[in-house]
Design a protein around this motif. Structure first.
Motif: not given
Length: 431
Positions: A71-96
């Protein structure tokens, strides 16, 4: 002295030593020493040495520092930015819309990190500024992130499950697989709440981004491949029977290092910082676990767990009443102690009662994780609240207030798994 008098004296000693600022691990050892010296004939020094060595040399516990380091290693990567970029297109049509990235992002990161605070901080690094910039209401952004961050404890691999498994002598691999369905259930409850809120407050939901073709969405999702492969490597090796929890943790560390290297974030400094961060956190946990093991032994010699189990049995409580009483007990305890301390401090006393009531220890482990999750978002000692206070600068009580709906959904999840225990126990039985 009566059992009640002994219990009162030890509880008084516990709070006096804690109140004086002594570390929790040393406090537990101190209270155990007092109990052994005053109420048993066994030499306290000998018992302390044997118990602490046995606790520290447990092979099962080896998984804990490895998952912390991952967890400490992953905390220091770009993982969160990459996850947001990969997830956001699929969330646009959901309520919220993009509010769901808090829940789905935390659920995915929870599958590679056993820490609630690390999950909340890692996903919050990206979603807090991004959702704020797009105009999403801050109360919903903070509240859903605080609640979803607790999935780090429930979705395996989970640090608290390892601690419970060691303390209660329960299979950690079975606990891990038992947490999958409740974890998905809780994530769905959180997303369902976001959808209902969005339908009731359509004016507070920002307009969607421009439409993307299906091929473009798939292209954006390529950034999810590394974390997906890591989840498959860690959890798949356990569920397929290829690796134990400890071996899977080692695979996870190697995978996290590989992701960090591929993203260009692996340097000598980040390697050293992750290793030192994991060492500091695990040393704190190990001291608490060693102190709790000594206290459990002392309680066994004094006879308090057995007498407590007999007393609760004499009350004639139904199984539901017992679970309800324990839920209230742990929620109150969580206002003053962190999750690991809650588990290790109480297991020696509570488990005989739970076993006598015929409650499945695997089910009880998931129940414990759920109520410990609630403790993560209850003041004054709610770790997720502290994390978000540091990241947003908002008042602790404000964060606790906007997180209240998530807390109530966790209470609902406890009732659901009580009514339908197979949600917890079915998967482990297939192993």
């Amino acid at each position: 002295m009566s059992d009640l008098g002994i219990a009162g004296l030890l509880i008084l000693a516990l709070f006096l030593i804690l109140g004086s600022g002594v570390w929790i691990g040393l406090t537990l050892s101190g209270v155990a020493w007092i109990a052994m010296q005053l109420f048993t004939s066994r030499p306290a020094g000998d018992a302390m040495a044997v118990t602490i060595w046995g606790s520290a040399s447990s092979w099962t516990l080896t998984a804990l520092p490895l998952f912390v380091w991952m967890g400490e290693i992953l905390f220091r990567t770009r993982l969160s930015q990459d996850m947001f970029k990969g997830l956001s297109p699929w969330m646009q049509r959901l309520p919220g819309r993009l509010l769901h990235t808090n829940v789905v992002g935390c659920a995915i990161f929870a599958a590679v990190s056993g820490s609630s605070a690390a999950t909340c901080a890692t996903i919050g690094k990206m979603t807090l500024p991004e959702l704020g910039r797009r105009g999403y209401p801050q109360n919903m952004v903070i509240g859903t992130l605080a609640g979803a961050g607790t999935l780090g404890l429930l979705i395996p691999p989970s640090i608290i499950m390892i601690v419970y498994g060691v303390a209660a002598d329960v299979s950690i691999a079975r606990l891990f697989i038992a947490g999958v369905v409740p974890g998905v259930l809780l994530a769905l409850l959180f997303s369902g709440y976001i959808a209902v809120w969005a339908l009731l407050h359509p004016d507070q939901v920002p307009a969607p981004d421009g439409r993307m073709r299906f091929a473009e969405k798939l292209a954006a999702s390529r950034s999810l491949i590394p974390v997906t492969l890591l989840i498959l490597a860690v959890l798949g090796s356990i569920y397929a029977g290829i690796a134990t929890a400890t071996e899977a943790a080692a695979v996870g560390v190697l995978g996290a290092l590989a992701i960090s290297a591929a993203q260009g974030s692996l340097s000598w400094r980040t390697f050293k910082d992750s290793l030192l961060g994991a060492t500091r956190l695990y040393c704190m946990m190990a001291l608490i676990l060693a102190g709790a093991a000594f206290l459990t032994l002392a309680m066994g010699y004094v006879g308090l767990p057995r007498h407590l189990a007999e007393w609760i049995g004499s009350l004639g409580l139904s199984r539901f009443q017992l679970v309800l009483m324990l839920a209230v007990f742990y929620i109150v305890l969580g206002c003053f102690l962190d999750g690991i301390s809650m588990v290790v401090l109480t297991m020696g006393v509570i488990m005989p009662t739970v076993t006598a009531a015929g409650i499945d220890p695997i089910w009880f482990g998931i129940f414990i994780v759920l109520v410990v999750e609630m403790a993560q978002i209850t003041p004054p000692v709610g770790f997720n609240l502290f994390v978000l206070q540091g990241m947003t600068g908002r008042d602790l009580l404000y964060i606790a207030r906007v997180t209240l709906p998530m807390f109530l959904l966790m209470v609902l999840a406890v009732f659901i798994i009580y009514a339908f225990p197979a949600l917890v126990t079915w998967l482990p039985r297939q192993m």
